[in-house]
Motif scaffolding. Structure first.
Motif, PDB file in Angstrom:
ATOM      1  N   GLY A  80      22.502  37.167 -19.786  1.00 47.65           N
ATOM      2  CA  GLY A  80      23.218  37.626 -18.457  1.00 47.65           C
ATOM      3  C   GLY A  80      25.100  36.456 -18.078  1.00 47.65           C
ATOM      4  O   GLY A  80      25.323  37.699 -17.306  1.00 47.65           O
ATOM      5  N   VAL A  81      24.698  35.440 -18.370  1.00 49.99           N
ATOM      6  CA  VAL A  81      25.738  34.740 -17.440  1.00 49.99           C
ATOM      7  C   VAL A  81      26.974  35.409 -18.470  1.00 49.99           C
ATOM      8  O   VAL A  81      28.230  35.345 -17.797  1.00 49.99           O
ATOM      9  CB  VAL A  81      25.897  33.193 -18.769  1.00 49.99           C
ATOM     10  CG1 VAL A  81      27.080  32.875 -18.411  1.00 49.99           C
ATOM     11  CG2 VAL A  81      24.945  32.949 -17.642  1.00 49.99           C
ATOM     12  N   ILE A 101      23.093  50.106 -17.026  1.00 54.64           N
ATOM     13  CA  ILE A 101      21.785  49.523 -17.753  1.00 54.64           C
ATOM     14  C   ILE A 101      21.023  48.471 -17.751  1.00 54.64           C
ATOM     15  O   ILE A 101      20.281  48.449 -17.957  1.00 54.64           O
ATOM     16  CB  ILE A 101      22.361  50.046 -19.446  1.00 54.64           C
ATOM     17  CG1 ILE A 101      22.682  51.248 -20.143  1.00 54.64           C
ATOM     18  CG2 ILE A 101      21.341  49.458 -20.127  1.00 54.64           C
ATOM     19  CD1 ILE A 101      23.496  51.302 -21.178  1.00 54.64           C
ATOM     20  N   PHE A 102      22.118  47.450 -17.221  1.00 51.04           N
ATOM     21  CA  PHE A 102      21.694  45.912 -16.907  1.00 51.04           C
ATOM     22  C   PHE A 102      20.796  46.080 -16.121  1.00 51.04           C
ATOM     23  O   PHE A 102      20.213  45.042 -16.056  1.00 51.04           O
ATOM     24  CB  PHE A 102      23.083  45.176 -17.174  1.00 51.04           C
ATOM     25  CG  PHE A 102      23.910  44.760 -18.214  1.00 51.04           C
ATOM     26  CD1 PHE A 102      22.824  43.528 -18.920  1.00 51.04           C
ATOM     27  CD2 PHE A 102      24.627  44.823 -18.551  1.00 51.04           C
ATOM     28  CE1 PHE A 102      23.306  43.165 -20.412  1.00 51.04           C
ATOM     29  CE2 PHE A 102      25.247  44.597 -19.572  1.00 51.04           C
ATOM     30  CZ  PHE A 102      24.406  43.877 -20.655  1.00 51.04           C
ATOM     31  N   LEU A 103      21.404  46.962 -14.766  1.00 51.66           N
ATOM     32  CA  LEU A 103      20.791  46.954 -13.662  1.00 51.66           C
ATOM     33  C   LEU A 103      19.136  47.315 -13.766  1.00 51.66           C
ATOM     34  O   LEU A 103      18.786  47.682 -12.743  1.00 51.66           O
ATOM     35  CB  LEU A 103      21.758  47.091 -12.177  1.00 51.66           C
ATOM     36  CG  LEU A 103      22.947  46.513 -12.297  1.00 51.66           C
ATOM     37  CD1 LEU A 103      24.032  46.813 -10.962  1.00 51.66           C
ATOM     38  CD2 LEU A 103      21.609  45.135 -11.370  1.00 51.66           C
ATOM     39  N   ILE A 140      12.800  41.739 -16.694  1.00 49.53           N
ATOM     40  CA  ILE A 140      12.675  41.844 -15.074  1.00 49.53           C
ATOM     41  C   ILE A 140      13.724  41.247 -14.728  1.00 49.53           C
ATOM     42  O   ILE A 140      13.787  41.477 -13.171  1.00 49.53           O
ATOM     43  CB  ILE A 140      11.266  41.977 -14.883  1.00 49.53           C
ATOM     44  CG1 ILE A 140      10.578  40.410 -14.948  1.00 49.53           C
ATOM     45  CG2 ILE A 140      10.519  42.773 -15.538  1.00 49.53           C
ATOM     46  CD1 ILE A 140       9.667  40.939 -14.019  1.00 49.53           C
ATOM     47  N   MET A 141      13.924  39.998 -15.801  1.00 51.39           N
ATOM     48  CA  MET A 141      15.019  38.486 -15.296  1.00 51.39           C
ATOM     49  C   MET A 141      15.979  38.959 -15.319  1.00 51.39           C
ATOM     50  O   MET A 141      17.501  38.323 -13.969  1.00 51.39           O
ATOM     51  CB  MET A 141      14.197  37.182 -15.628  1.00 51.39           C
ATOM     52  CG  MET A 141      13.303  36.826 -14.992  1.00 51.39           C
ATOM     53  SD  MET A 141      12.836  34.979 -15.496  1.00 51.39           S
ATOM     54  CE  MET A 141      12.417  35.028 -16.902  1.00 51.39           C
ATOM     55  N   LEU A 142      17.163  39.429 -16.174  1.00 56.40           N
ATOM     56  CA  LEU A 142      17.954  39.585 -16.383  1.00 56.40           C
ATOM     57  C   LEU A 142      18.779  40.387 -15.519  1.00 56.40           C
ATOM     58  O   LEU A 142      19.987  39.858 -15.017  1.00 56.40           O
ATOM     59  CB  LEU A 142      18.349  40.807 -17.703  1.00 56.40           C
ATOM     60  CG  LEU A 142      20.321  40.986 -18.182  1.00 56.40           C
ATOM     61  CD1 LEU A 142      19.839  39.258 -18.449  1.00 56.40           C
ATOM     62  CD2 LEU A 142      19.921  41.937 -19.654  1.00 56.40           C
TER      63      LEU A 142
END
Length: 262
Positions: A80-81, A101-103, A140-142
């Protein structure tokens, strides 16, 4: 005008009562001395809080939930960073699509996402349950890691980074020595929020758990199916306090209004 103010106050009170009323009733019912969860109380007892620590499955699944949340958080940070930095700093083709896509794990219904992960990670790829559970929680945390750190980077003055580069520092050294220290509070807040999301998750965990491997929320659901004593109420109160403490830490770090800026 005054009547309208009274009406708005009454409406606000009713909304808060609707939201907090069940939590208050559960908190009160956790002190019920009898073996049946009931309200109003017939007495006062703390024995069900003691019983939480005497139920071995609660302790083992609590340990599993913590380990999975911490390891998943670490993996989500590794992914994520750099992703948040690239989305905030870079300007490239397909940026909006990549961001979507990330969200997407936040936008897709949890049951759909959980079933999809079950189908392709466990059934198709035959990945062990513990590893699959870790992958599911990382997924789910990403979005929370990327969103919160991205918000922190949006307030970062990249002219400082350019100054460091102009003085001869490499891009990698600048990232670790200049960028990361300036968004440290955002990273900590992202870790805390992602941890809460993972620790309290049911949708993904119920599909990714299996024999001998479960998380605390799933074990609570199983317990309710077999018992109706106030133990779950007592455990729920403890989890509410745990969540409130983490939210307090987030508020002290950044302020909850910080996350509405983007």
């Amino acid at each position: 005008m005054q009547n309208k103010s009274y009406g708005l106050t009454l409406f606000t009170f009713l909304v808060y009562l609707f939201l907090l009323g069940p939590l208050i009733l559960i908190a009160i019912a956790s002190f019920e001395p009898s073996t049946v969860l009931k309200f109003p109380l017939t007495g006062f007892s703390l024995k069900w809080y003691k019983n939480v620590f005497e139920v071995g499955l609660f302790m083992s699944t609590f340990k599993t939930s913590v380990i999975v949340s911490l390891l998943g958080n670490f993996l989500a940070l590794l992914l994520g960073v750099p992703a948040a930095y690239a989305l905030s700093r870079g300007s490239f083709r397909g940026k909006n699509t990549l961001n979507a896509i990330f969200l997407s794990p936040v936008l897709i219904p949890g049951i759909v996402l959980g079933f999809t992960l079950l189908k392709f990670i466990i059934i198709s790829l035959h990945i062990p349950i513990y590893a699959a559970l870790l992958i599911g929680h990382t997924v789910i945390m990403l979005p929370f890691i990327i969103r919160v750190i991205g918000s922190s980077l949006s307030n970062f003055d990249f002219a400082i980074e350019e100054a460091s580069l102009s003085l001869g520092s490499s891009r990698l050294a600048t990232f670790f020595k200049v960028v990361l220290p300036n968004i440290r509070s955002g990273i900590i807040a992202a870790v805390l929020i992602a941890f809460l999301e993972s620790f309290n998750n049911v949708d993904i965990s119920i599909f990714m758990s299996g024999p001998g491997i479960s998380t605390l929320p799933i074990q609570m659901l199983t317990y309710v199916q077999n018992y109706f004593d106030p133990t779950i109420a007592a455990l729920s109160v403890m989890l509410m306090i745990f969540t409130a403490v983490i939210m307090f830490l987030i508020e002290r770090l950044l302020g909850l209004s910080y996350f509405t800026k983007r």
